[in-house]
Design an enzyme around this catalytic site. Sequence first.
Site, mmCIF file in Angstrom:
data_model
loop_
_atom_site.group_PDB
_atom_site.id
_atom_site.type_symbol
_atom_site.label_atom_id
_atom_site.label_comp_id
_atom_site.label_asym_id
_atom_site.label_seq_id
_atom_site.Cartn_x
_atom_site.Cartn_y
_atom_site.Cartn_z
ATOM 1 C CB THR B 15 -0.960 0.046 1.208
ATOM 2 O OG1 THR B 15 -0.177 -0.069 2.397
ATOM 3 C CG2 THR B 15 -1.969 -1.080 1.161
ATOM 4 N N GLY B 16 2.174 1.118 0.094
ATOM 5 C CA GLY B 16 3.038 2.302 0.068
ATOM 6 C C GLY B 16 3.082 2.897 -1.327
ATOM 7 C CB ILE B 94 12.769 -3.236 -4.414
ATOM 8 C CG1 ILE B 94 12.084 -4.317 -5.264
ATOM 9 C CG2 ILE B 94 13.052 -1.973 -5.224
ATOM 10 C CD1 ILE B 94 12.904 -4.826 -6.426
ATOM 11 C CB THR B 95 14.300 -1.990 0.736
ATOM 12 O OG1 THR B 95 12.953 -2.414 0.739
ATOM 13 C CG2 THR B 95 14.501 -0.842 1.710
ATOM 14 C CD GLU B 96 19.286 3.464 -3.044
ATOM 15 O OE1 GLU B 96 18.282 3.659 -3.761
ATOM 16 O OE2 GLU B 96 20.327 4.121 -3.129
ATOM 17 C CE1 TYR B 157 16.298 -1.637 -15.169
ATOM 18 C CE2 TYR B 157 15.932 0.726 -15.172
ATOM 19 C CZ TYR B 157 15.863 -0.480 -14.530
ATOM 20 O OH TYR B 157 15.342 -0.527 -13.265
ATOM 21 C CD GLU B 207 28.142 -1.345 -9.271
ATOM 22 O OE1 GLU B 207 27.479 -0.900 -10.207
ATOM 23 O OE2 GLU B 207 27.858 -1.170 -8.079
ATOM 24 C CG HIS B 245 25.302 0.892 -6.664
ATOM 25 N ND1 HIS B 245 25.600 0.305 -7.865
ATOM 26 C CD2 HIS B 245 24.035 1.320 -6.772
ATOM 27 C CE1 HIS B 245 24.552 0.377 -8.659
ATOM 28 N NE2 HIS B 245 23.573 0.998 -8.022
#
Lengths: 383, 288
Positions: B15-16, B94-96, B157, B207, B245
Site C-alpha cells: 500500500t506504500g 528492492i529496498t535501498e 536497462y 562494477e 552504490h
Amino acid sequence: MDVHEYQAAELLARHGIPTNAGRVATTPDEAAAAARDLGADSGTVAIKAQVHTGGRGKAGGIKLARSPEDAAEQAGAILGMDIRGHTVNRVLVVPGVDIGQEFYLGVVLDRPNRRILVMASAEGGVDIEEVARERPEKIVRRLADPALGFHAYQARELGFALGVPADKVAGFAGVATRLYKTYVAEDASLAEINPLVLTKGGDWLALDAKMSFDDNALFRHPGLEDLRDPAEENATEVEARRGGISFVKLDGTIGCIVNGAGLAMATMDAVKLHGGEPANFLDVGGGASADQVAKAFALVTADPNVRAILINIFGGITRGDVVAQGIRDALGRVEVTVPIVVRLAGTNADEGKRLLAEAGMTAVDTMDEAAAQVVAAAGGQDS
Amino acid sequence: MLIDRETRLLVQGITGREGSFHTQQMVEYGTNVVGGVTPGGRGKTVAGAPVFDTVAEAIAETGANASIIYVPARFAPDAIFEAVDNGIPFVVCITEGIPVNDMVPVFAHVKAKGARLLGPNCPGLITPGQAKVGIMPGFIHAPGPVGLVSRSGTLTYEVVDALTRAGLGQTTAVGIGGDPVIGTSFVDALELFQADPATEAIVLIGEIGGTDEEDAARFIQERVTKPTVGFIAGRTAPPGKRMGHAGAIISGGAGTAAEKVAALEAAGVRVAESPFQVPDLLRSAMGR
C-alpha cells in the site's frame, strides 16, 4: 563516514578499550600546554596530525617532542601541512609510551563470506594492506557468527596464533572482543587499532585508532553526526547528498548528469574512451524531476573546469518527457554557459526529444554518440 | 528462470507509494500478483490484489510462493524474516539503504531456511513475456536465449535495450543489487543460467568494489560452458570514493575495474569496453 583518530579513540575508550588518552590542539601554544600537562617536562610526547587519510607518518605528520617548547615547534610544523590533499587543522598530543611489542587488530566486513571478520597480525604499526599483499600468512582471521557474534575462544585463538605471551592472551582477547562489540554497536564499516601495543610494563594499549561508519545506519546513531568534520569533506559533495544526489568530484572537464549509479560510472568510462576526462560522478537518483535536474546543473556548473555537460538518462520508471521538461525548466532557473549534450532513451524518449527540440536542443540516441559529441564540444581530447 | 507466469507473487509493503505503483506495473506486465501485505491493511485491494495483515495469512489464503519487498530500509530486514519464516522460497528485496550490519544475520538466516534472497538494493528480475518481479521497464525486454546478471539498475536497462534491438532476447534478466551484502551473488546466478536449458549465452555486468566478479571469473573458468560476455563499470572511478552504490568503492587498492576485467578475460570471458559493444561480442561468442 570517516572520523579522526582522536574521535575513534574516544569511542573505543567508551567501549572499554585502553587507549593512550591525549589532547587535541589547533595551535602551537595549545600543543605546548597539552604537552606540559601530559608530562613533556620529564618525558616525551607524540604530536600526531589529525586528517582523514593514512600515511601520516611517512608524510612527516607524526613527531616526537621532548619538551613543551619542542612540542610547540613540532605542532607548528605539522599544522597547516598538506597530507595527500588533506590540510592538517589539528594535532593530537599523546604521552610517549614504552613499546614492548606492536600488533595489528581490525574488524571489517568480509564481503565474500557476508560475515564480520576480525583480523590480527604481529606486524603492527605498518601498512596492513601492504602486509596483506606481500605476506598474507602474517594475518590471522576469524569470522564472527552472524547470530551469536564473536566468541571469546576465537579471540584467544587469534592471540595464541600471533605468539602473544600466554599470560597476556586474556588481555589481548578482551581488546579484540571489545573492538568487535564496538564495531557492531556503532554500525561501523571499519574499526582498526594499529598499532595495538603491549607496553614494556605489560599493559595493552591502543596507540592509534581508525573508524569508519555505515552511512545507511547513521539514522540510529545521532551522536556520530556531530563527529563529522566539514573541513574533511568536499562542500559540493555534502550539498549534493542533502539534495538526494550522489556526487563525486573528479579532475576532468566533462560534467556528467546521469540517472543510476552503474550507468553514471559507465558514462564516465565512455567519456574517457572517447578521449575526454569526466569532471564528476553524478547520480540524480530516482525521478529526475526539474528540481533534481536543476540541483544537478548547479553542482556541475560550480566546477570552473567544466567545459561541456553530458546528460545521460535511460528512462525506466522515469519518463523521458518528464526528464526533458525538467531539463527545460532547470535551464530557465540555472544559467548554463557551456555546451550541453543530451542523450535520452527508454520510456517516452521520443516525446522527450520533441520537447528538447522545441527548446532548441538536440538529444542523441546512444551513450556512445553522446560521449563522442560532448568530448568534441569540450574542445577535443585532453592531452 | 526463477520466475514464470505460474509464479504466485506476494507484495510486501503493497500500500506504500512505491509498492502500489509497482504492483500496478507488474500486473500490467502480466505478473501473477496474488496478494499483498501491509500490517493493518487487511480488506483493501491494490491493482486487484487483496491486502493482508501478515505474510502467514496471505500465504494461507493465496498460496503465494514468491515475495517482493518495497518496505522502507529500517523495516525491510523484518519483512525478509517474515517471508522466509513463513516458508516463502524466493524473496526479492528492492529496498535501498539497509544498514550492512542488519543484512549479515538476514543473509545467514535466509540460507539456513533454504530460501533464496535477491537484493537488497536491486531492480529485481524479469522473465520476458512471462513475469516481471521488480521495477525495470518491461517493454525494453524480449524473450530469447540470453541470460543477464547485473549489479546495477539503469545500466542493465542500457544493455538489455541494446540486446533487444540487436535481436537478442533474454531468458531472464537478474539485478543482484549494489550493496556489500546481497542474497544472490554473481556465482549463484551463473549457476542457475548454466543449468537453465533455455539459456544459451550469458551477459555479466559488474562494477568496482568487492570481489564478486573475481569469484564469478573463477566459477566461469571451472563450471560455465556457455559463451559469456562481460562489462565492468567504473574504469575511471577514483579509489576510496563510494560511487553511489554502497558496495561500489575501491578500498585498499582492491576492487578496481582493471582487476575484474583481467580476471574475467583470463577465464575466457570477452569483456566489452562499452555497453553498446555487448551484442556484437555476444553474437560472435555464440557463433551467430
